[in-house]
Design an enzyme around this catalytic site. Structure first.
Site, short mmCIF file in Angstrom:
data_model
loop_
_atom_site.label_atom_id
_atom_site.label_comp_id
_atom_site.label_asym_id
_atom_site.label_seq_id
_atom_site.Cartn_x
_atom_site.Cartn_y
_atom_site.Cartn_z
N ARG A 62 41.63 -28.06 -78.37
CA ARG A 62 43.38 -27.60 -78.41
C ARG A 62 44.56 -28.33 -77.77
O ARG A 62 45.26 -27.99 -77.78
CB ARG A 62 43.14 -25.54 -77.93
N LYS A 70 52.14 -14.64 -83.28
CA LYS A 70 52.20 -14.24 -81.64
C LYS A 70 53.43 -15.60 -81.17
O LYS A 70 52.99 -16.74 -81.36
CB LYS A 70 50.56 -15.28 -81.70
N ARG A 95 52.82 -18.35 -77.53
CA ARG A 95 52.37 -18.18 -76.11
C ARG A 95 53.57 -18.31 -75.28
O ARG A 95 54.18 -19.05 -76.53
CB ARG A 95 51.07 -19.17 -76.06
N ASP A 109 38.09 -17.87 -77.35
CA ASP A 109 37.09 -18.20 -75.83
C ASP A 109 37.70 -17.26 -75.21
O ASP A 109 36.54 -16.48 -74.84
CB ASP A 109 38.70 -19.13 -75.22
N THR A 110 38.75 -16.92 -74.20
CA THR A 110 38.63 -15.89 -73.59
C THR A 110 38.38 -14.01 -74.61
O THR A 110 38.58 -13.44 -73.57
CB THR A 110 40.13 -15.73 -72.49
N GLY A 126 41.16 -13.60 -75.59
CA GLY A 126 42.65 -12.42 -75.15
C GLY A 126 43.16 -12.34 -76.58
O GLY A 126 43.82 -11.55 -77.53
C1 R5P Z 1 43.90 -20.65 -80.74
O1 R5P Z 1 45.33 -21.76 -81.45
C2 R5P Z 1 42.91 -20.74 -80.95
O2 R5P Z 1 42.70 -20.73 -82.78
C3 R5P Z 1 42.52 -19.33 -81.11
O3 R5P Z 1 42.75 -18.59 -81.01
C4 R5P Z 1 42.61 -19.86 -79.31
O4 R5P Z 1 42.77 -20.51 -78.63
C5 R5P Z 1 41.48 -18.45 -79.26
O5 R5P Z 1 41.70 -18.90 -77.27
P1 R5P Z 1 41.54 -16.63 -76.51
O6 R5P Z 1 40.21 -16.28 -77.13
O7 R5P Z 1 41.13 -17.41 -75.46
O8 R5P Z 1 42.85 -15.83 -76.76
#
Ligand code: R5P
Length: 315
Positions: free
Chosen positions: A97, A194, A196, A225-226, A228
């Site tokens: 990322r 979305k 960020r 990941d988290t 979120g």
């Molecule tokens: C973002 O561009 C990725 O594709 C994922 O949506 C994101 O990194 C997931 O991270 P988290 O689960 O922490 O929101």
């Protein structure tokens, strides 16, 4: 043509490597990998790899920096042991990322990692669902980029009635991925708009573009990941009248309180692959279902070894 095919693995995901070895019908090579009390890693390859076509299976998953360092030192050991070709099978590519300089004075760590792997001595990378396709171009060696979409599509067709399904990307960056799954499932798609903000993990969902009311939504992303991004999107889908909400992500990073947040979310099931090994806590979560990509990796390895096309894996 390469005479000997050898499979070896670091410690990042031994169950996946063992499954790949079973599908390929080739035993895993014998290596010792440990840490000294001073935290430095050490590796010794006990098998002869001279002149071999070696496939080193090591996702750079948690603990990320240890997994990456182990990958690099195993490559170095293979190179010094005269392996003819070193193929790094990295099912989950960490730091993906960090793939652009989108703020002042930030690194492009995905490129740095590509350079480290190449300089260590890799001849090829085999990976699965990179966060961005163009990361392939960070390497000046061949990259075989495999996709979990065919596996997810086959699985969903086997467990779900394909009526009133909508595949949803949580952001515009994942739209192509969601479109590809929607095409295979012959259903519609929607996109989360979305935003960020800041440097932390917080993201702000503003809108859902597409029709989700009364439908079964499959939120589809490369990484959870988290949690979120997916969970905020799931709530937005619920508000927009989605009937049921599932989620599917190739890489189950599931850091921090992701499992607890998933449990408390409107997501009924989270489907992930086994690119990353789950610890006991994550594996015991009733909402998580793991699909195996081991057979796909085994087929890719055997085809690459004999110089055949791997395009059948994209069907
Ligand atoms: C973002 O561009 C990725 O594709 C994922 O949506 C994101 O990194 C997931 O991270 P988290 O689960 O922490 O929101």
């Amino acid at each position: 043509m390469f005479s000997k095919l050898k499979l070896i693995t670091g410690n990042a995901n031994r169950p996946l490597a063992e499954e790949v070895a079973r599908h390929a019908g080739i035993p895993l090579g014998d290596i010792e990998l440990f840490k000294f009390s001073n935290d430095e890693s050490f590796v010794k390859i006990n098998d002869n790899v001279r002149g071999a076509d070696v496939y080193l299976i090591q996702p750079t998953s948690y603990p990320v920096n240890d997994s990456l360092m182990d990958l690099l030192i195993i490559i170095d050991a293979l190179k010094r042991a005269s392996a003819q070709r070193i193929n790094c099978v990295i099912p989950y590519y960490a730091y993906a990322r960090s793939d652009k300089k989108d703020q002042p004075r930030v690194p492009i760590t995905a490129k740095l990692v590509a350079d480290l792997i190449t300089v260590a001595g890799a001849d090829r990378v085999v990976t699965v669902d990179l966060h961005a396709d163009q990361i392939q171009g960070f390497f000046n060696i061949p990259v075989d980029h495999l996709y979990a979409i065919p596996s997810f599509a086959r699985y969903f067709k086997s467990i779900m009635q394909m009526e009133d399904i909508v595949v949803v990307s949580p952001d515009s960056g994942g739209a192509n991925r969601a479109r590809a799954l929607a095409k295979r499932l012959n259903c519609s798609m929607a996109i989360g708009d979305k935003r960020r903000s800041g440097n932390d993990d917080n993201s702000e969902l503003l809108n859902v573009i597409g029709d989700v009311a009364g439908k079964t939504a499959i939120l589809f992303d490369d990484i959870i990941d988290t949690g979120g991004s997916l969970i905020k999107m799931a709530r937005a889908l619920q508000e927009q009248g989605a009937k049921k909400i599932f989620a599917a992500c190739t890489h189950g990073v599931l850091s921090g309180k992701a499992v607890e947040c998933l449990e408390a979310s409107p997501i009924e099931k989270l489907f992930i692959t086994n690119t990353i090994q789950l610890d006991a806590h994550k594996a015991s979560c009733k909402k998580i279902v793991q699909l195996s990509i081991a057979e796909m990796l085994a087929i890719a390895i055997k085809k690459i070894h004999i110089g055949e096309s791997i395009s059948l894996l994209f069907r």
